[in-house]
Design an enzyme around this catalytic site. Structure first.
Site, PDB file in Angstrom:
ATOM      1  N   ASN A 123      -2.802  -6.235   4.096  1.00 57.90           N
ATOM      2  CA  ASN A 123      -1.530  -6.337   3.398  1.00 57.90           C
ATOM      3  C   ASN A 123      -1.453  -5.140   2.442  1.00 57.90           C
ATOM      4  O   ASN A 123      -2.434  -4.430   2.245  1.00 57.90           O
ATOM      5  CB  ASN A 123      -1.355  -7.688   2.696  1.00 57.90           C
TER       6      ASN A 123
ATOM      7  N   ASP B 260      -7.555  -9.768   7.812  1.00 60.48           N
ATOM      8  CA  ASP B 260      -7.831  -9.127   6.522  1.00 60.48           C
ATOM      9  C   ASP B 260      -8.877  -9.913   5.733  1.00 60.48           C
ATOM     10  O   ASP B 260      -9.875  -9.352   5.264  1.00 60.48           O
ATOM     11  CB  ASP B 260      -6.520  -9.024   5.734  1.00 60.48           C
TER      12      ASP B 260
ATOM     13  N   SER C  74       0.195  -7.391  13.097  1.00 69.86           N
ATOM     14  CA  SER C  74       1.481  -8.018  12.749  1.00 69.86           C
ATOM     15  C   SER C  74       1.842  -9.263  13.553  1.00 69.86           C
ATOM     16  O   SER C  74       2.901  -9.835  13.334  1.00 69.86           O
ATOM     17  CB  SER C  74       2.641  -7.018  12.831  1.00 69.86           C
ATOM     18  N   THR C  75       0.978  -9.701  14.470  1.00 66.83           N
ATOM     19  CA  THR C  75       1.356 -10.837  15.317  1.00 66.83           C
ATOM     20  C   THR C  75       0.988 -12.194  14.729  1.00 66.83           C
ATOM     21  O   THR C  75       1.353 -13.221  15.301  1.00 66.83           O
ATOM     22  CB  THR C  75       0.724 -10.724  16.717  1.00 66.83           C
ATOM     23  N   GLY C  76       0.303 -12.202  13.608  1.00 66.28           N
ATOM     24  CA  GLY C  76      -0.049 -13.467  12.955  1.00 66.28           C
ATOM     25  C   GLY C  76       1.060 -13.905  12.019  1.00 66.28           C
ATOM     26  O   GLY C  76       2.217 -14.081  12.428  1.00 66.28           O
ATOM     27  N   VAL C  77       0.731 -14.023  10.738  1.00 65.87           N
ATOM     28  CA  VAL C  77       1.710 -14.510   9.766  1.00 65.87           C
ATOM     29  C   VAL C  77       2.889 -13.556   9.591  1.00 65.87           C
ATOM     30  O   VAL C  77       3.935 -13.968   9.092  1.00 65.87           O
ATOM     31  CB  VAL C  77       1.066 -14.805   8.386  1.00 65.87           C
ATOM     32  N   TYR C  78       2.753 -12.293  10.024  1.00 63.79           N
ATOM     33  CA  TYR C  78       3.869 -11.348   9.917  1.00 63.79           C
ATOM     34  C   TYR C  78       4.910 -11.572  11.009  1.00 63.79           C
ATOM     35  O   TYR C  78       5.972 -10.970  10.986  1.00 63.79           O
ATOM     36  CB  TYR C  78       3.373  -9.911   9.922  1.00 63.79           C
TER      37      TYR C  78
ATOM     38  N   ASP D 127     -14.124 -11.476  18.275  1.00 63.50           N
ATOM     39  CA  ASP D 127     -13.996 -11.465  16.822  1.00 63.50           C
ATOM     40  C   ASP D 127     -14.095 -10.017  16.361  1.00 63.50           C
ATOM     41  O   ASP D 127     -15.120  -9.361  16.581  1.00 63.50           O
ATOM     42  CB  ASP D 127     -15.136 -12.309  16.232  1.00 63.50           C
TER      43      ASP D 127
END
Length: 185
Positions: free
Chosen positions: A34, A44, A133-137, A20
């Protein structure tokens, strides 16, 4: 403090772990922010929640003075870490995959490069990164791993103050993808 195995690269200066990001005891953690710098989901949101209101106050000040239109993709800024165990937080905005006219790798590399440069400029020697950037992006994890490892390796050639770069993966599957896709020599 992690009981998870550590995977070491570049003479132990880069460590990939499962964990974590908000619990890392390092000089600085990196927030996959963001552009608003006002919190959000994923990493974030977790950093803002666990770090407390001080981080948001400092981000609002940055927006009011330096970046009134939001932090540009690839750039990085520094705040205190509030209630987190780290001393500081570097906020960087990763690219949204498929929305930057083929410049995604360049912009993702800039996130890592600018974060390392900012840490070094402030005398911070240990830094922990999430998988930016590997999540929701939507950045493909294997491609992001290659970009991240190349960027970090290049930064060691220039920014020698860093003692440790910790790559923190929240999901075991993300760590596995990184271990199969990195490009550390």
């Amino acid at each position: 403090m992690s009981h998870q195995p550590e995977h070491k690269f570049l003479n132990g200066r880069v460590v990939a772990i499962l964990g974590d990001i908000t619990t890392q005891e390092v000089d600085v953690i990196v927030n996959a922010a963001n552009a608003t710098l006002l919190g959000g989901g994923g990493v974030d949101g977790a950093i803002h929640r666990k770090g407390g209101p001080q981080i948001l106050i400092e981000c609002q000040q940055i927006r009011a003075t330096q970046y009134p239109k939001g932090l540009p993709t690839g750039e990085a800024v520094l705040t205190s870490a509030g209630d987190l165990p780290a001393a500081k937080v570097i906020h960087t905005v990763g690219p949204i995959y498929g929305r930057h006219d083929g410049r995604e790798a360049e912009l993702l590399a800039a996130c890592y490069r600018n974060s390392v440069a900012l840490a070094c400029a402030h005398g911070l020697t240990t830094i922990a990164f999430p998988a930016i950037s590997t999540g929701v992006y939507g950045y493909p994890r294997s491609e992001a791993a290659a970009v991240a490892s190349r960027s970090i390796e290049k930064s060691f050639a220039v920014e020698c103050i860093l003692r440790e770069v910790r790559l923190v993966f929240f999901q075991p599957s993300d760590l596995r993808v990184f271990l199969n896709s990195h490009s550390f020599s």
